[in-house]
Design a protein around this motif. Sequence first.
Motif, short mmCIF file in Angstrom:
data_model
loop_
_atom_site.label_atom_id
_atom_site.label_comp_id
_atom_site.label_asym_id
_atom_site.label_seq_id
_atom_site.Cartn_x
_atom_site.Cartn_y
_atom_site.Cartn_z
N GLY A 15 0.81 -1.21 0.00
CA GLY A 15 0.00 0.00 0.00
C GLY A 15 0.84 1.26 0.00
O GLY A 15 0.51 2.24 -0.69
N LEU A 16 1.94 1.23 0.76
CA LEU A 16 2.83 2.40 0.80
C LEU A 16 3.46 2.65 -0.57
O LEU A 16 3.59 3.79 -1.01
CB LEU A 16 3.90 2.18 1.86
CG LEU A 16 5.01 3.24 1.94
CD1 LEU A 16 4.43 4.63 2.14
CD2 LEU A 16 5.99 2.89 3.08
N ALA A 19 0.59 3.83 -3.06
CA ALA A 19 -0.25 4.96 -2.63
C ALA A 19 -0.05 6.22 -3.48
O ALA A 19 -1.04 6.87 -3.85
CB ALA A 19 -0.01 5.27 -1.15
N LEU A 22 -2.02 5.82 -6.67
CA LEU A 22 -3.37 5.28 -6.51
C LEU A 22 -4.42 6.04 -7.33
O LEU A 22 -5.28 5.42 -7.96
CB LEU A 22 -3.75 5.27 -5.04
CG LEU A 22 -4.83 4.27 -4.61
CD1 LEU A 22 -4.40 2.85 -4.92
CD2 LEU A 22 -5.13 4.43 -3.13
N ALA A 203 1.52 5.23 4.31
CA ALA A 203 0.71 5.14 3.09
C ALA A 203 -0.40 6.19 3.10
O ALA A 203 -0.67 6.84 2.08
CB ALA A 203 0.13 3.74 2.96
N ALA A 204 -1.05 6.36 4.25
CA ALA A 204 -2.09 7.38 4.37
C ALA A 204 -1.51 8.77 4.14
O ALA A 204 -2.14 9.63 3.50
CB ALA A 204 -2.76 7.29 5.74
N MET A 206 0.97 9.49 2.21
CA MET A 206 1.20 9.64 0.78
C MET A 206 -0.09 10.04 0.05
O MET A 206 -0.07 10.79 -0.93
CB MET A 206 1.73 8.34 0.19
CG MET A 206 3.15 8.01 0.60
SD MET A 206 4.33 9.16 -0.15
CE MET A 206 5.86 8.61 0.63
N LEU A 207 -1.22 9.55 0.54
CA LEU A 207 -2.50 9.85 -0.10
C LEU A 207 -2.92 11.31 0.11
O LEU A 207 -3.50 11.93 -0.79
CB LEU A 207 -3.58 8.91 0.42
CG LEU A 207 -3.46 7.44 0.01
CD1 LEU A 207 -4.53 6.61 0.69
CD2 LEU A 207 -3.57 7.30 -1.51
N TRP A 221 6.19 9.21 -5.37
CA TRP A 221 6.55 7.83 -5.70
C TRP A 221 8.02 7.56 -5.41
O TRP A 221 8.37 6.52 -4.85
CB TRP A 221 6.24 7.54 -7.17
CG TRP A 221 6.43 6.09 -7.51
CD1 TRP A 221 5.55 5.07 -7.28
CD2 TRP A 221 7.58 5.50 -8.12
NE1 TRP A 221 6.09 3.87 -7.71
CE2 TRP A 221 7.32 4.11 -8.23
CE3 TRP A 221 8.79 6.01 -8.59
CZ2 TRP A 221 8.25 3.22 -8.80
CZ3 TRP A 221 9.71 5.13 -9.15
CH2 TRP A 221 9.43 3.75 -9.25
#
Length: 248
Positions: A15-16, A19, A22, A203-204, A206-207, A221
Amino acid sequence: MRGDQHVSLSLATAGLLIAPSLPVLDPVLIAVILFGVFVGSLAPDADAVDAAIFNGRIGGAKGKRGQVVNGLAVVLPIFGYTIRYLIYYPLSLVFMLLLRKSYRHRHRGLLHSFAGVGLTSLVLSGYLALILIWLGGPLALLPIYGCAFFAGCVLHLMEDTCTPAGVAWLYPFSRRRMAGRVKTQGSFEVRPTAFAIVLAAAAAGMLVAPFVTGASPEELWYLALVGTPVLWLLFMLVSRVRREWQDQ
């Protein structure tokens, strides 16, 4: 480590990494990647008869997340028995003949090595290709699934490297193991859970980063590509991973 720890750490790592991309990735592609990592995160334990990949349930998964995970896990025995009987045993025989020495089927043997998971990924992808050709299904996403499966297997090995039993990465050519101090049992071992939370939080981050910093997806990225191995290195240091004994 337990099955639920393998799944949470592997999916959080995946996920990381994905992300930052995404928003622009096809949802089907995301699903294929995550499913490949999910199955791969449990696949090396197909050399143990009591592994989570055979029972279709991931211990420790609770609530709605647990329902989703265990819903997907019903297909795991198909992969587990395929890997054990159609890949692991034949590969063991091949290595026994090539190396001209006896081979003992045991947990954390061939399937817990770089050569083992690499060949397993290739052979499994070949089986899936034959099935898709027979069914007339699309092959375009199969290489993506194969790479994701292999990544999940490698993450499994990294996670088991942090435990006292360790992993012989170059087995069967070398029995030298890397091992850490993360206990696989006991309620006082919090390091795997804490690290999974760190990965998920990253990961959160990164979002939401594009909305609060203006950073481009490309920059994020590259940050994820560098930051993920750094976080794993820190986890291995905290787990006190080092080269251990020569297993006879």
